[in-house]
Design an enzyme around this catalytic site. Structure first.
Site, PDB file in Angstrom:
ATOM      1  CG  MET A 193      -1.843  -1.186   1.213  1.00  0.00           C
ATOM      2  SD  MET A 193      -3.321  -1.087   1.893  1.00  0.00           S
ATOM      3  CE  MET A 193      -2.646  -0.815   3.789  1.00  0.00           C
ATOM      4  CB  SER A 234       4.197  -1.083  11.085  1.00  0.00           C
ATOM      5  OG  SER A 234       2.834  -0.447  10.574  1.00  0.00           O
ATOM      6  CB  SER A 235       2.955   2.353   6.827  1.00  0.00           C
ATOM      7  OG  SER A 235       3.657   1.834   5.666  1.00  0.00           O
ATOM      8  CD  GLN A 245      -6.181  -3.740   2.756  1.00  0.00           C
ATOM      9  OE1 GLN A 245      -6.033  -4.313   1.772  1.00  0.00           O
ATOM     10  NE2 GLN A 245      -5.231  -3.797   3.460  1.00  0.00           N
ATOM     11  CG  HIS A 252       7.036  -2.262   1.999  1.00  0.00           C
ATOM     12  ND1 HIS A 252       7.069  -1.089   3.078  1.00  0.00           N
ATOM     13  CD2 HIS A 252       5.885  -2.686   2.122  1.00  0.00           C
ATOM     14  CE1 HIS A 252       5.735  -1.141   3.250  1.00  0.00           C
ATOM     15  NE2 HIS A 252       4.988  -1.985   2.860  1.00  0.00           N
ATOM     16  N   GLY A 292       5.168  -9.951   3.944  1.00  0.00           N
ATOM     17  CA  GLY A 292       5.901 -10.070   5.306  1.00  0.00           C
ATOM     18  C   GLY A 292       5.265 -10.888   6.364  1.00  0.00           C
ATOM     19  CE  LYS A 316       3.986  -4.934  10.405  1.00  0.00           C
ATOM     20  NZ  LYS A 316       2.455  -4.659  10.392  1.00  0.00           N
ATOM     21  CG  ASP A 317       0.664  -7.620   7.854  1.00  0.00           C
ATOM     22  OD1 ASP A 317      -0.229  -6.980   8.734  1.00  0.00           O
ATOM     23  OD2 ASP A 317       1.445  -7.119   7.367  1.00  0.00           O
TER      24      ASP A 317
END
Ligand code: PAF
Length: 275
Positions: A23, A180-181, A54, A30, A142, A144-145
């Site tokens: 995103m 994370s963003s 989402q 990333h 990733g 992380k998710d």
């Protein structure tokens, strides 16, 4: 580096590719996916699309950081072949409400799916659409998710999609906070507190490795610690790596956590396999 904004232009290409769906607002996490993509495929495509499907109406769709110029500079430097950045109407030409969607049942309704009931419908649908448009041979996500990655693997398996899904380890800041963003939303004070989430996960990992098996008690103790530290926990769970509730005999486990600091939602996880 080529930038493509239309699906018809994209269809004219015919290459073996790895896709890194994002995103945007790219960070080292990333970039690690992209580096790995370059080592496993001839051509690398990065998609940048902030997917409205989402986000719940109460969530941060409009404020989600959009840094396209800086993202493209980074992607150019790292040697990405193609950036795909479609418009919302390209992805959902019939409007979001009328579009066909894809959902993985059951596993979408646990963990993040409880407090974010439309999230995985949106993620799985857009990933499916991106796969259909871009037709990659491989796609990288990733860890992380964790739940997202698990559900994408399940979708690909259930729908017999000829795409290899590659999960990549979480990239962390030096103090342990998972990149994370959304970390950019944290105030200075919240940023100082944020690494406690990973510290509590590590602490539970050590207890599990030492043989502790009262999962409910470990989870509850940690929730209390997180509240004391200033978090509003969503969940802190010990699951089997296949996202089933474990019995004390299970030894392939994953610790999964989601907690808010103010209005910023942080998620993190850690697998515990050598007991
Ligand atoms: O993880 C993300 O950035 C998004 O959920 C994804 C996979 C790009 C789908 O919009």
């Amino acid at each position: 580096m080529q930038i493509i904004t239309s699906i018809s232009e994209l269809r004219k290409l015919n290459t073996t590719t790895a896709l890194v769906p994002t995103m945007g607002n790219l960070h080292a996490g990333h970039l690690s996916l992209i580096k790995q993509a370059k080592s496993v495929a001839e051509k690398v495509i990065v998609s940048i699309f902030v997917n409205p499907l989402q986000f719940a109406p109460t969530e941060d769709f409009t404020t989600y950081p959009r840094t396209f110029e800086q993202d493209c500079e980074q992607l150019e430097q790292i040697g990405v072949d193609l950036v795909f950045t479609p418009k919302i109407t390209d992805i959902y030409p019939n409007g979001m409400d009328a579009s066909t969607y894809v959902q993985v049942p059951n596993l979408s309704n646990i963990l993040c799916g409880i407090s974010r009931p439309i999230f995985f419908k949106g993620v799985i649908t857009v990933v499916n659409i991106l796969f259909n448009i871009l037709q990659p041979n491989k796609a990288l996500f990733g860890e992380k998710d964790y739940q997202q990655l698990f559900l994408i693997k399940r979708m690909v398996k259930d729908l017999f999609m000829p795409i290899e899904i590659i999960g990549m380890p979480i990239v962390r800041e030096t103090d342990g906070l998972a990149m994370s963003s959304r970390n950019n939303y944290l105030t200075t004070e919240q940023r100082a507190t944020a690494p406690i989430l990973f510290q509590t996960i590590n602490n539970i990992k050590q207890k599990l490795q030492a043989g502790e098996r009262n999962f409910a008690e470990l989870e509850q103790q940690t929730i209390t610690k997180l509240i004391t530290a200033g978090f509003t926990p969503d969940y802190f769970k010990i699951y089997r790596t296949d996202l089933i509730i474990p019995t004390p005999k299970d030894n392939k486990l994953v610790i999964l956590a989601a907690a808010n600091l103010g209005s910023t939602r942080l998620i993190d996880n850690c697998q515990v396999s050598s007991l």
